[in-house]
Design a protein around this motif. Structure first.
Motif, mmCIF file in Angstrom:
data_model
loop_
_atom_site.group_PDB
_atom_site.id
_atom_site.type_symbol
_atom_site.label_atom_id
_atom_site.label_comp_id
_atom_site.label_asym_id
_atom_site.label_seq_id
_atom_site.Cartn_x
_atom_site.Cartn_y
_atom_site.Cartn_z
ATOM 1 N N ASN A 104 0.863 -1.135 0.025
ATOM 2 C CA ASN A 104 -0.139 0.172 0.142
ATOM 3 C C ASN A 104 0.910 1.239 -0.177
ATOM 4 O O ASN A 104 1.821 1.349 0.472
ATOM 5 C CB ASN A 104 -0.954 0.067 1.352
ATOM 6 N N SER A 105 0.573 2.181 -0.733
ATOM 7 C CA SER A 105 1.287 3.645 -0.508
ATOM 8 C C SER A 105 1.063 4.337 0.707
ATOM 9 O O SER A 105 -0.051 4.579 1.144
ATOM 10 C CB SER A 105 0.697 4.379 -1.751
ATOM 11 N N GLU B 189 -1.303 6.586 5.041
ATOM 12 C CA GLU B 189 -1.874 5.476 4.132
ATOM 13 C C GLU B 189 -3.062 5.800 3.039
ATOM 14 O O GLU B 189 -4.173 5.966 3.737
ATOM 15 C CB GLU B 189 -2.259 4.070 4.864
ATOM 16 N N SER B 190 -2.682 6.037 1.853
ATOM 17 C CA SER B 190 -3.812 6.222 0.741
ATOM 18 C C SER B 190 -3.365 5.876 -0.500
ATOM 19 O O SER B 190 -2.112 6.004 -0.714
ATOM 20 C CB SER B 190 -4.068 7.632 1.094
ATOM 21 N N THR B 191 -4.392 5.551 -1.543
ATOM 22 C CA THR B 191 -4.096 5.370 -2.686
ATOM 23 C C THR B 191 -3.836 6.684 -3.363
ATOM 24 O O THR B 191 -3.255 6.905 -4.542
ATOM 25 C CB THR B 191 -5.103 4.596 -3.510
ATOM 26 N N HIS B 192 -4.301 8.016 -2.703
ATOM 27 C CA HIS B 192 -4.302 9.297 -3.499
ATOM 28 C C HIS B 192 -3.513 10.191 -2.512
ATOM 29 O O HIS B 192 -3.659 10.026 -1.404
ATOM 30 C CB HIS B 192 -5.840 9.724 -3.898
ATOM 31 N N ARG C 30 6.456 9.352 -1.371
ATOM 32 C CA ARG C 30 5.687 8.236 -1.111
ATOM 33 C C ARG C 30 6.512 6.885 -1.151
ATOM 34 O O ARG C 30 7.380 6.866 -1.823
ATOM 35 C CB ARG C 30 4.481 7.980 -2.592
ATOM 36 N N SER D 73 6.354 2.480 0.781
ATOM 37 C CA SER D 73 5.657 1.310 1.225
ATOM 38 C C SER D 73 6.068 0.547 2.383
ATOM 39 O O SER D 73 7.312 0.666 2.603
ATOM 40 C CB SER D 73 5.220 0.180 0.079
#
Length: 289
Positions: A6-7, A112-115, A132, A134
């Protein structure tokens, strides 16, 4: 558990970024973080923690250590204040443990987020960058530091919730979190979706700097804040790339950055040309800055 791929975003100033580019990372002590947020590392459910967070053997070890660090005067005061049938007030042991904890635990915080997040830009790096990474990359990068690390999701709790000894006795996760108040925050901070990387150091400094962590080993992307003017952002991309050439393909300007379109550029140039023509007829004194 933190998903390995996850990003994870860290929003920092440009000065902190250049620290990272030198192969160094800086963690803040929990005591230092409390300057920004008084609720950081606050001990939770005092009576429960005193009774349930430690085994009998651990409590005895803690007692012996704390006793060895105290002056004779302090020892006499504590023994005088001990309750009936007790040679040592449990609260005093607990307080000393908590003071040690917040002074010797150091944290690096990620989102923690995809965007990317406008709220995080506004709150932490309006004129900075977002880095960014992981969990997989962090674990690999930190393996060579010869330190113990904990990478954990923050747990968010409602301050109005009453926790009883029965609750902790039947909930191993809740019982464990009593020993890690630096991994606990109020529900009001849940929007941060924080992942916290922690280490221990007895130095009790405000910050802990770890050397020998190449940025290529953990930085997946560097993104320039959308709050920075697009032309300045382009210059910043070049400066970062010159400082660490291997990272050049991974430096980007936020897609949220407002960039003038073709029509806007044409209008701006037209206005500039008209302004120059008009200025040719100004009285001379208007030209003085």
């Amino acid at each position: 558990m933190v998903e390995p791929n996850n990003s994870l975003w860290r929003y920092v100033s440009i000065l902190v970024l250049f620290l990272y580019l030198q192969g160094r990372i800086r963690l803040s002590s929990i005591r230092e973080l409390r300057r920004l947020d008084p609720n950081e590392g606050v001990r939770q459910w005092d009576c429960v923690t005193q009774a349930d967070a430690f085994t009998g053997a651990e409590h005895a070890q803690l007692f012996e250590y704390i006793k060895s660090t105290m002056s004779q005067i302090d020892l006499k005061v504590l023994e005088a204040n001990a309750g009936p049938g007790s040679t040592w007030p449990q609260e005093a042991v607990f307080n000393r443990w908590h003071n040690i904890l917040i002074a010797t635990r150091y944290a690096l915080c990620f989102f923690e987020s995809t965007h990317e997040s406008i709220a995080m830009w506004n709150g932490y790096a309006p004129n900075g960058v977002a880095v960014r990474t992981s969990m997989n990359m962090l674990e690999t990068a930190l393996a060579g530091t010869h330190r113990q690390w904990r990478i954990s999701k923050m747990r968010y709790w409602d301050k109005r919730t009453e926790i009883t000894p029965d609750d902790t006795h039947h909930d191993p996760v809740l019982k464990e979190i009593l020993r890690h108040p630096h991994l606990l925050k109020a529900k009001e901070y849940e929007y941060e979706k924080e992942i916290r990387l922690c280490s221990v150091d007895p130095s009790e400094r405000s910050h802990l700097v770890i050397n020998g962590v190449p940025p290529e080993s953990w930085i997946q992307e560097i993104r320039i804040s959308p709050k920075i003017w697009h032309q300045d952002a382009e210059v910043l991309v070049g400066l970062i790339a010159d400082s660490r050439p291997p990272l050049k393909p991974f430096i980007n300007i936020s897609p949220l950055t407002p960039i003038p379109g073709i029509a806007d550029t044409f209008e701006e140039q037209l206005n500039a040309d008209l302004g120059k023509d008009e200025a040719a007829h100004w009285p001379r004194f208007l030209r003085s800055p």
